[in-house]
Structures are given as C-alpha cells and as structure tokens.
Motif scaffolding. Structure first.
Motif, PDB file in Angstrom:
ATOM      1  N   GLN A  83       1.613  -3.275  -6.893  1.00  0.00           N
ATOM      2  CA  GLN A  83       2.933  -3.996  -7.338  1.00  0.00           C
ATOM      3  C   GLN A  83       4.023  -2.680  -7.676  1.00  0.00           C
ATOM      4  N   ASN A  84       3.224  -1.675  -8.312  1.00  0.00           N
ATOM      5  CA  ASN A  84       4.088  -0.378  -8.512  1.00  0.00           C
ATOM      6  C   ASN A  84       3.157   0.799  -8.328  1.00  0.00           C
ATOM      7  N   ILE A  85       3.965   1.795  -8.629  1.00  0.00           N
ATOM      8  CA  ILE A  85       3.269   3.085  -8.035  1.00  0.00           C
ATOM      9  C   ILE A  85       1.818   3.316  -8.982  1.00  0.00           C
ATOM     10  N   LEU A  89       4.227  -7.034  -2.060  1.00  0.00           N
ATOM     11  CA  LEU A  89       3.473  -5.810  -2.482  1.00  0.00           C
ATOM     12  C   LEU A  89       3.338  -4.715  -1.893  1.00  0.00           C
ATOM     13  N   ILE A  90       3.088  -3.282  -2.263  1.00  0.00           N
ATOM     14  CA  ILE A  90       2.816  -2.339  -1.588  1.00  0.00           C
ATOM     15  C   ILE A  90       1.483  -2.403  -1.017  1.00  0.00           C
ATOM     16  N   ASN A  91       1.246  -2.687   0.411  1.00  0.00           N
ATOM     17  CA  ASN A  91       0.206  -2.776   1.197  1.00  0.00           C
ATOM     18  C   ASN A  91      -0.251  -1.507   1.789  1.00  0.00           C
ATOM     19  N   PHE A  92      -1.578  -1.225   1.384  1.00  0.00           N
ATOM     20  CA  PHE A  92      -2.106   0.112   2.160  1.00  0.00           C
ATOM     21  C   PHE A  92      -3.158  -0.461   2.950  1.00  0.00           C
ATOM     22  N   PHE A  93      -3.207   0.185   4.226  1.00  0.00           N
ATOM     23  CA  PHE A  93      -4.232   0.315   5.590  1.00  0.00           C
ATOM     24  C   PHE A  93      -4.597   1.670   5.851  1.00  0.00           C
ATOM     25  N   LEU A  94      -6.006   1.779   5.861  1.00  0.00           N
ATOM     26  CA  LEU A  94      -6.699   2.976   6.147  1.00  0.00           C
ATOM     27  C   LEU A  94      -7.082   2.938   7.404  1.00  0.00           C
ATOM     28  N   VAL A 143      12.040   1.879  -5.238  1.00  0.00           N
ATOM     29  CA  VAL A 143      12.572   3.219  -5.328  1.00  0.00           C
ATOM     30  C   VAL A 143      11.682   3.932  -6.024  1.00  0.00           C
ATOM     31  N   GLU A 144      10.844   3.872  -7.133  1.00  0.00           N
ATOM     32  CA  GLU A 144      10.205   4.722  -7.698  1.00  0.00           C
ATOM     33  C   GLU A 144       9.083   5.143  -7.055  1.00  0.00           C
ATOM     34  N   PHE A 145       8.242   4.380  -5.963  1.00  0.00           N
ATOM     35  CA  PHE A 145       7.434   4.562  -5.172  1.00  0.00           C
ATOM     36  C   PHE A 145       7.829   5.626  -4.166  1.00  0.00           C
ATOM     37  N   LEU A 146       9.098   5.580  -3.637  1.00  0.00           N
ATOM     38  CA  LEU A 146       9.517   6.416  -2.599  1.00  0.00           C
ATOM     39  C   LEU A 146       9.846   7.887  -3.009  1.00  0.00           C
TER      40      LEU A 146
END
Length: 214
Positions: free
Chosen positions: A12-14, A60-65, A121-124
């Motif tokens: 949800q956040n960094i 959400l921020i979704n990560f794919f390896l 914005v915080e994540f970027l």
C-alpha cells in the motif's frame, strides 16, 4: 529473452515494499491506460497483472519478479565474426516490474484518492532502485494536462542513472494518418497495441536494455 515472470507481492505504501535489491521498472500513467495489460504482453502471461475496464482497479503497488536470458544475438565475439552458442546454464538476469496505481481515479472517495496519490508520490521519490520509468499514455488523448504534469513531475527528480520513456497504448485505435501524426509529435516514444500485440518485443527489448544495461 524472458525466462520467467511471477507475481511477488503488493504494497500500500513504500514501507510495505520488498527490500530494494534488484533493478526495477515502474509503469505509471492514468487509470485504465493499460499498465497491467502491457505488463502481461511483455511477460506473455494473460492474467499475470490484473487488468480491468474499471478505472482504479489497481489500487496497490504490485511487484512482479522477472528473469531474463541474454539473446543469442547479443553473445558475439567482436574479435571475430563468429557467433557463439547460447549457454542455457548462464545465470538469469533478474528484474522487478512494478504496476503502479493510476493517476486520476474515478468513483472513489476524495480522501482515498488523496491517500493513494500521496503514497504514490512518496514511492516514486524514494524508491532508489527504479532504473526506468515507463509512462503510458492513451494514443487517443496524447495532450492531457494530467500526463503533461506527470512528465514534469518525474523530470524534477530523475537521476543520471534513471531513464524515462513514454509508451502510447491503444495505438490500433488510430487510423494511419493519426498514427503518423503521433509518431511525428513524439519521435522518442514507443507505441503499443494490445489487440494486435504491436511492438511488444521492441518495448521489452528497450526495457531490458535500459534497466539492466545490455
């Protein structure tokens, strides 16, 4: 050449993000512009990233390896003209693809929209391992203020070891004259069509070259 692609986690956040140990590619743009669809095309997996016609589906921020092998064409002896055989046992190159929430959500509470945008914005700003920002733009609406603002925002903190590229999605929705006009207006951009799988390999090659350096 893609070896594998798998969903890793959502955040949800960094603070909830996985440790920044790999080079990362961030896909960003307006809601419903086709971020999830493009990731699926690049990874050749239809439902890897969840796409929807409903704006704001990716919340959400979704990560794919992903893991990649160098292509045979890149393994060449420059001292001779001989091309070496690919070594199937060579170490895979790992790269994280990140599907970010879209800007300009529809049908969500104002307070929720503000929270998402603040987290984004915080994540970027703070995610140091991002090597490439991929800004997706709807080919039918190339001059929206929200996209222009996003370009300006990213340029404010783009480091020397980071790259930025615009990819115009839904390119097949334009006629040939409109396509040529868009290419002329944005000569450094890439153009994609999910329906026709247009330029998918070119986009994947660009991403790997600029994020992993080969």
């Amino acid at each position: 050449m893609l070896k594998s692609a798998n969903f890793l986690t959502s955040a949800q956040n960094i603070a909830q993000c996985p440790p920044p140990m790999l080079s990362e590619v961030a896909f960003l743009g307006r809601s419903n512009v086709g971020k999830s669809t493009l990731i699926n095309l690049i990874c050749n997996k239809k439902n890897l990233a969840k796409s929807s016609s409903t704006p704001g589906k990716t919340q959400l921020i979704n990560f794919f390896l992903t893991q990649w092998h160098k292509s045979c064409d890149s393994i060449v002896s420059h001292s001779t003209n001989d091309t070496k055989k690919c070594d199937s046992t060579q170490e895979a190159l790992k790269l994280m693809l990140i599907d970010l929430p879209g800007f300009g959500y529809a049908k969500v509470a104002k307070s929720q929209k503000e929270l998402w945008n603040r987290n984004l914005v915080e994540f970027l700003h703070k995610r140091d391992c991002i090597r490439l920002f991929v800004h997706l733009v709807d080919s039918r609406h190339p001059y929206l203020e929200i996209d222009a603002n996003l370009v300006e925002f990213i340029q404010q903190f783009l480091r020397g070891d980071q790259r930025f590229i615009q990819v115009f999605t839904k390119f097949d929705k334009l006629n040939s004259g409109e396509q040529n006009k868009l290419k002329t207006a944005f000569p450094n951009a890439l153009f994609s069509s999910a329906l026709k799988r247009q330029n998918t390999q070119m986009i994947a090659d660009y991403i790997i070259t600029n994020a992993l350096g080969y």
